[in-house]
Design an enzyme around this catalytic site. Structure first.
Site, PDB file in Angstrom:
ATOM      1  N   GLU A   1       0.825  -1.207   0.000  1.00  0.00           N
ATOM      2  CA  GLU A   1       0.000   0.000   0.000  1.00  0.00           C
ATOM      3  C   GLU A   1       0.862   1.262   0.000  1.00  0.00           C
ATOM      4  O   GLU A   1       0.577   2.221  -0.687  1.00  0.00           O
ATOM      5  CB  GLU A   1      -0.923   0.017   1.224  1.00  0.00           C
ATOM      6  CG  GLU A   1      -2.115  -0.883   1.100  1.00  0.00           C
ATOM      7  CD  GLU A   1      -2.992  -0.521  -0.084  1.00  0.00           C
ATOM      8  OE1 GLU A   1      -3.257   0.672  -0.300  1.00  0.00           O
ATOM      9  OE2 GLU A   1      -3.394  -1.448  -0.817  1.00  0.00           O
TER      10      GLU A   1
ATOM     11  N   CYS B   1     -11.703   1.965 -15.117  1.00  0.00           N
ATOM     12  CA  CYS B   1     -11.990   3.398 -14.968  1.00  0.00           C
ATOM     13  C   CYS B   1     -10.649   4.139 -14.919  1.00  0.00           C
ATOM     14  O   CYS B   1     -10.316   4.821 -13.960  1.00  0.00           O
ATOM     15  CB  CYS B   1     -12.795   3.630 -13.690  1.00  0.00           C
ATOM     16  SG  CYS B   1     -13.515   5.268 -13.588  1.00  0.00           S
TER      17      CYS B   1
ATOM     18  N   CYS C   1     -23.601   4.848 -13.221  1.00  0.00           N
ATOM     19  CA  CYS C   1     -22.551   5.871 -13.168  1.00  0.00           C
ATOM     20  C   CYS C   1     -23.066   7.239 -13.639  1.00  0.00           C
ATOM     21  O   CYS C   1     -23.484   7.394 -14.787  1.00  0.00           O
ATOM     22  CB  CYS C   1     -21.368   5.436 -14.026  1.00  0.00           C
ATOM     23  SG  CYS C   1     -20.057   6.674 -14.090  1.00  0.00           S
TER      24      CYS C   1
HETATM   25 FE1  SF4 Z   1     -15.642   4.826 -14.648  1.00  0.00          FE
HETATM   26 FE2  SF4 Z   1     -18.259   5.335 -14.759  1.00  0.00          FE
HETATM   27 FE3  SF4 Z   1     -16.908   4.745 -16.989  1.00  0.00          FE
HETATM   28 FE4  SF4 Z   1     -17.343   2.880 -15.132  1.00  0.00          FE
HETATM   29  S1  SF4 Z   1     -18.869   3.927 -16.357  1.00  0.00           S
HETATM   30  S2  SF4 Z   1     -15.453   3.279 -16.238  1.00  0.00           S
HETATM   31  S3  SF4 Z   1     -17.226   4.074 -13.241  1.00  0.00           S
HETATM   32  S4  SF4 Z   1     -16.627   6.532 -15.698  1.00  0.00           S
END
Ligand code: SF4
Length: 375
Positions: free
Chosen positions: A36, A191, A207
């Site tokens: 980490e 993401c 999202c």
């Molecule tokens: Fe990121 Fe939203 Fe795209 Fe998923 S949908 S990759 S959470 S921006």
């Protein structure tokens, strides 16, 4: 209870998540903690060889607590953000002294250790002890800022508070270790900062940034400000056998505890340095020039003008042995070096070790390492 976000993420993780990183193989609290800390500000692919070398040398808290700081910093050379290594070492000594060598399983006790913030503590609790605790590292900030369309720079308190609330709300009671890895993996693999794969994202239905067609807008960048520029001279002083003079940085402050080439004001003269060191200025002469270059910290640019000089004789003794040493890679003693020192030693052929490290760790772009924080 597991919410829809966590449920989908866990299902995705079971199929596509990373389960074979070196710190997963033997999941001890020490290895999770170390990973980490190394992963703060640094990519997994860069961290892996550092992690392997570190645990081979210091396999547990006790070994790290007993180590010389120099040897710890040597294994950190090239990773940057050296306060992380100093804190790791200091924390290992506290754990050894106050917790009998075992990382505490308690949030407050973890937070009292040097260098452990809320996210690192959460990751240790979740990944090593399977205790429900949220995390909010860089990847998770990005995922949650987009998923909930949280405006503002994540480094600002109100935005960080909002992100922590979301992080806490999504963290499940069961399978918390898997969830913690899953949300970090989603940020790293799907993401991504650039070109996120929203079509392949397991949570795209919910999202907010995706629904708004505004994924690029989150998270908001750090407010821009021009970095000040400072200038310095670094002296590459070699004796007749090719050994270089190194100077140790004070423990507190920039590059604390690392060895570097003697660094003085932008106008400092070689003769003044030699005088300061108690050396006869007639025994040294400036040799070939080395190109100037810039090293960037998070708070300023440092323009470095190297001054190369050769001594006619073997290395003379310098009174302040804690602060100065003559060094060559042939000494075979690991020491922590600043990135500019690695670069300059390689440039004058004084350090094949440094040169190979340079190639292995940072390729041709040593100076393109992420800016270091001015510690
Ligand atoms: Fe990121 Fe939203 Fe795209 Fe998923 S949908 S990759 S959470 S921006």
């Amino acid at each position: 209870m597991t919410d829809a976000f966590a449920e989908r993420l866990l299902a995705w993780y079971d199929v596509s998540g990373r389960k074979d990183l070196p710190w997963h193989r033997e999941r001890t609290p020490y290895r999770i903690w170390l990973s980490e800390v190394m992963l703060q500000q640094t990519q997994v692919t860069t961290v892996i060889p550092y992690f392997e070398r570190f645990v081979a040398r210091f396999p547990n808290v006790s070994a790290l607590a007993r180590a010389e700081l120099d040897h710890v910093l040597a294994l950190w050379t090239g990773l940057g953000y050296y306060a992380r290594a100093r804190n790791l070492h200091a924390a290992a000594q506290v754990i050894e002294r106050e917790h009998r060598g075992d990382l505490p399983r308690d949030l407050d006790a973890l937070l009292r250790l040097p260098g452990i913030g809320r996210s690192t503590a959460g990751a240790i609790l979740a990944a090593a002890f399977d205790v429900r605790a949220p995390i909010l590292d860089g990847n998770v900030k990005r995922v949650l800022a987009r998923y909930h369309a949280v405006s503002g720079y994540p480094g600002s308190k109100p935005t960080a508070d909002a992100l922590w609330r979301h992080a806490d709300a999504h963290t499940p009671i069961e399978r918390v270790a898997a969830y913690t890895q899953a949300v970090m993996d989603l940020g790293a693999l799907v993401c991504r900062r650039r070109a996120p794969d929203c079509a392949g994202c397991p949570v795209h239905d919910g999202c907010a940034a995706f629904a708004q067609g505004a994924v690029d807008r989150y998270p908001e960048p750090r407010p821009k400000r021009a970095l000040p520029v400072r200038a310095t001279r670094m002296f590459v002083l070699q004796d007749a056998s090719g050994r270089c003079l190194l100077e140790r940085r004070p423990l507190n402050g920039l590059w604390g505890g690392l060895w570097t080439l003697p660094q003085r004001d932008a106008n400092a003269e070689l003769a003044t340095l030699l005088d300061e060191l108690g050396l006869d200025s007639r025994t040294a002469s400036a040799t070939s020039t080395l190109p100037s270059f810039r090293h960037t910290f998070t708070h300023f640019h440092l323009d470095i003008e190297p001054v190369r000089a050769a001594l006619a004789a073997p290395a003379p003794t310098i009174a302040d042995v804690d602060r100065y040493r003559w060094w060559s890679s042939r000494d075979n003693e690991p020491i922590g070096l600043t990135a500019p020192a690695v670069r300059l030693l390689a440039a004058v052929g004084a350090s094949p070790v440094a040169a190979s490290l340079l190639a292995e760790v940072v390729g041709a772009s040593l100076l393109a390492i992420a800016p270091e924080p001015a510690q």
